[in-house]
Design an enzyme around this catalytic site. Structure first.
Site: not given
Ligand code: DC
Length: 666
Positions: A52, A95, A325, A353, A400-401, A428
């Site tokens: 990012d 993204n 998040d 995402e 990613h998470r 990311k």
């Protein structure tokens, strides 16, 4: 960063020691844009290096900023006040919502001829509310694909300032952040007011924006969370230098792991460096939720210390709007709670995402949880008992998470491994996430080992190296240890026989060897090439018959069995060094085929040889190896034979991977 198709995490018992986490994504991309909009130079410390921020940096270069990466320092020369900046650019923003939204707003106000686009998922993430606000302001913004979504084209604005600008706050707080960062560019002659329609979500992210705007010289007045005023005459001023805190959302995985951890380092647990409880990041409030669930967390300036408190964890029912998040991490912690947990007010998960509510519900179910999902909530009942846990391959949806959350299932009480699909998606925000986790994690069971034994020139090394690459495992080329010992013994002018057995064994025990980036260093000197010399091979063969030398190298070799796993090649890997290895392969090939390969290897080094001589050599060496008293060449009883005479490397790799897969519970 793991570049593998999947990463199998062995069951983990806990974590201890210390980790330093990469910089915050939210802060990084905001300070990058703010520094870019300033006049002159800003030095950013500890900026996050990830997908990012990379797309943001690339875009800033295209827009005419000076960008220099100097280790932990990033030097930005802004475009503020510059009339010669490029007014045309095609910007690919991957993204990264934190790049797309603020850049769209800033460029729409500045004006030019710009196209902004990203990966397909970015073209499904809404931006219409921001574009509506920009259009009302007189900006020229057009959709070149689906209305309401990127890609966008941006032209020259005819700004109409005066009326307050309305923006919706209930889809993404990034729309408001984008306006707050863009409008100081237009506030030379009058105040500009922004009014939020609907309930503002993710307020802590707006707080970060306001905090950073102030660091860059713009003080926004606000009336609650509904009305914000950028005062007349506002202008960006570089703070000169700015430090980026470690990412509080990234810290959530380590806080959770600390709370799940059965092992503690004395009474200390895990130390997390780079972010403390006084962080400006909203996700730091994850700490409160984690404490409610049972985590024991201490904090100081720029550090946190975490360990297990209540166990099992306590179930929670929480409005998570303030930590959108990090709340995903709570969903994983809920697997270890004493009852069902409910996370509420998380509708924004659906436009991240991936649709994170659907994604995490599906993965938690695979692990054995019962999950109920609604438009804006998720309820998770943990597996009823350790036996109800299931081994699962966690799908990550290029999010990613999802990948980082998935790793928290490795602490399961059933001691099951967890497969993370497409682990590289952590790039990311946290490219080295898995390396960082595994460096402080303690395995709950023996680390997985694959042994590749077999006669000389059978292709063991090539096969082992390729398997390790595919699985993301460490690789032990045990021959290299014997070669390095032989090299050290030769340099020390020791006789390579029993007369010096004790001295060579002592050398082997304390070998200052270092394997990094595919190179082998002996006492700091690169010996990768020197070890392959024919005479060193002969010397290695000689010393490898000395039992004291073999014993001396045993612990060193066993030390290579580290998380997430090991592929070990060499003659006695399956019989002596790793008798408990999960998979043992005895690799052979006909003498003729091995001679042909050896001839090719020698030719590549410019050495001519005759096939007949090589065949004779190999046959003699096989006989010697099989009959020697110390460590004779023989397959382990439970080794699977693989004759690769007629196979390509890819076929051998596929065969061994198939055997390995058959031993996995996924
Ligand atoms: O595989 P290689 O050619 O690099 O091995 C060098 C020498 O060390 C070879 O003669 C075999 C010996 N060796 C051994 O005895 N045991 C091992 N585990 C690996 C190698």
């Amino acid at each position: 960063m793991f570049q593998t198709a999947f990463l199998d995490l062995p069951p983990l018992a806990g974590i201890k020691g210390a980790v330093r986490l990469p910089g915050s994504k939210s802060i990084s991309n905001r300070v990058l844009l703010l520094a870019a909009l300033c006049q002159g130079r800003t030095v950013l410390h500890d900026l996050l290096a990830s997908d990012d921020t990379r797309v943001m940096l690339h875009a800033l270069r295209q827009l005419g900023c000076g960008v220099a990466l100097e280790g932990a320092r990033t030097v930005i020369d802004g475009i503020g006040g510059r009339t010669d900046r490029p007014r045309q650019a095609d910007l690919f923003l991957g993204n990264a919502g934190t790049a797309m939204r603020p850049l769209a707003a800033a460029l729409a106000v500045l004006g030019g001829d710009y196209t902004l686009h990203g990966v397909p998922r970015m073209h499904e993430r809404p931006i219409g509310d921001l574009v509506d606000a920009l259009l009302a302001l007189g900006c020229d913004v057009r959709y070149t694909g689906q209305p309401g979504f990127p890609p966008l084209h941006i032209g020259e604005p005819k700004l109409r300032l005066g009326a307050p600008i309305a923006v919706r706050g209930d889809v993404s707080s990034q729309f408001l952040t984008a306006l707050l960062m863009a409008l100081p560019l237009a506030a030379q002659t009058r105040d500009i007011a922004i009014e939020v329609a609907g309930e503002l979500i993710s307020k802590p992210y707006i707080a970060i924006t306001l905090h950073l705007l102030a660091r860059f010289g713009v003080r926004v007045e606000r009336d609650g969370w509904r009305r914000f005023v950028i005062p007349r005459g506002a202008a960006y001023r570089s703070p000169g230098e700015i430090h980026v805190e470690a990412d509080a959302s990234s810290a959530s995985y380590f806080i959770a792991a600390g709370a799940l951890s059965a092992c503690v380092d004395g009474q200390k647990g895990l130390k997390i460096e780079g972010v403390g409880a006084d962080s400006i990041q909203g996700d730091i409030r994850f700490i409160e939720a984690a404490r409610t669930m049972g985590a024991r967390i201490d904090s100081g300036p720029n550090w946190l210390q975490v360990r297990r408190g209540a166990w099992p964890l306590k179930a929670i029912d929480l409005d998570c709007n303030h930590i959108p998040d990090a709340a995903m991490t709570l969903a994983m912690m809920a697997l270890y709670a004493d009852g069902p947990s409910t996370l509420r007010n998380i509708a924004s998960w659906r436009v991240k995402e991936t649709d994170r509510i659907a994604a995490i519900a599906a993965q938690l179910r695979k692990l054995g949880a019962q999950v109920e999902e609604g438009a804006d909530f998720i309820r998770i009942a943990p597996p009823a008992s350790p036996a109800a846990w299931k081994a699962a391959a966690i799908r990550t949806y290029d999010d990613h998470r999802m990948a980082m959350c998935g790793s928290l299932a490795a602490f399961n009480p059933a001691r099951l491994p967890v497969r993370i699909e497409d682990p590289r998606c952590v790039g990311k925000t946290f490219p080295d996430y898995f390396e960082t986790l595994l460096a402080v994690a303690e395995p709950a069971a023996a680390v997985p080992v694959i042994c590749i034994d077999g006669p000389t020139a059978s292709g063991k090394g090539t096969l082992a190296g390729e398997l390790a690459r595919r699985l993301g495992y460490h690789c032990l080329d045990s021959g290299a240890l014997y070669r390095a010992t032989a090299l050290a013994a030769t340099r020390a002018a020791l006789a390579l026989d029993v007369s010096c057995e004790t001295a060579i064994a002592e050398l082997a025990r304390t070998l200052p060897l270092d394997f990094a980036e595919g190179r082998i260093r002996l006492a700091g000197q690169d010996v990768t090439g020197a070890l392959r010399a024919e005479e060193i091979g002969m010397a290695a063969s000689a010393i490898s018959t000395l039992p004291a030398v073999r014993r001396a190298l045993l612990a060193l070799q066993q030390g290579f069995a580290r998380l997430p796993g090991l592929v070990a090649d060499g003659r006695d890997m399956g019989t002596v060094v790793f008798p408990q290895a999960r998979l043992k392969v005895f690799l052979t090939a006909s003498v003729a085929e091995r001679a042909r390969r050896r001839r090719e290897q020698l030719l590549a080094r410019g050495i001519e040889s005759k096939i007949e001589d090589l065949c004779a050599d190999l046959a003699a060496r096989d006989a010697r190896d099989m009959n020697r008293a110390s460590a004779p060449l023989m397959p382990a009883e439970d080794a699977l034979p693989l004759d690769n005479s007629g196979q390509t490397i890819e076929q051998s790799v596929a065969q061994v991977l198939a055997w390995w897969q058959a031993r996995q519970p996924f």
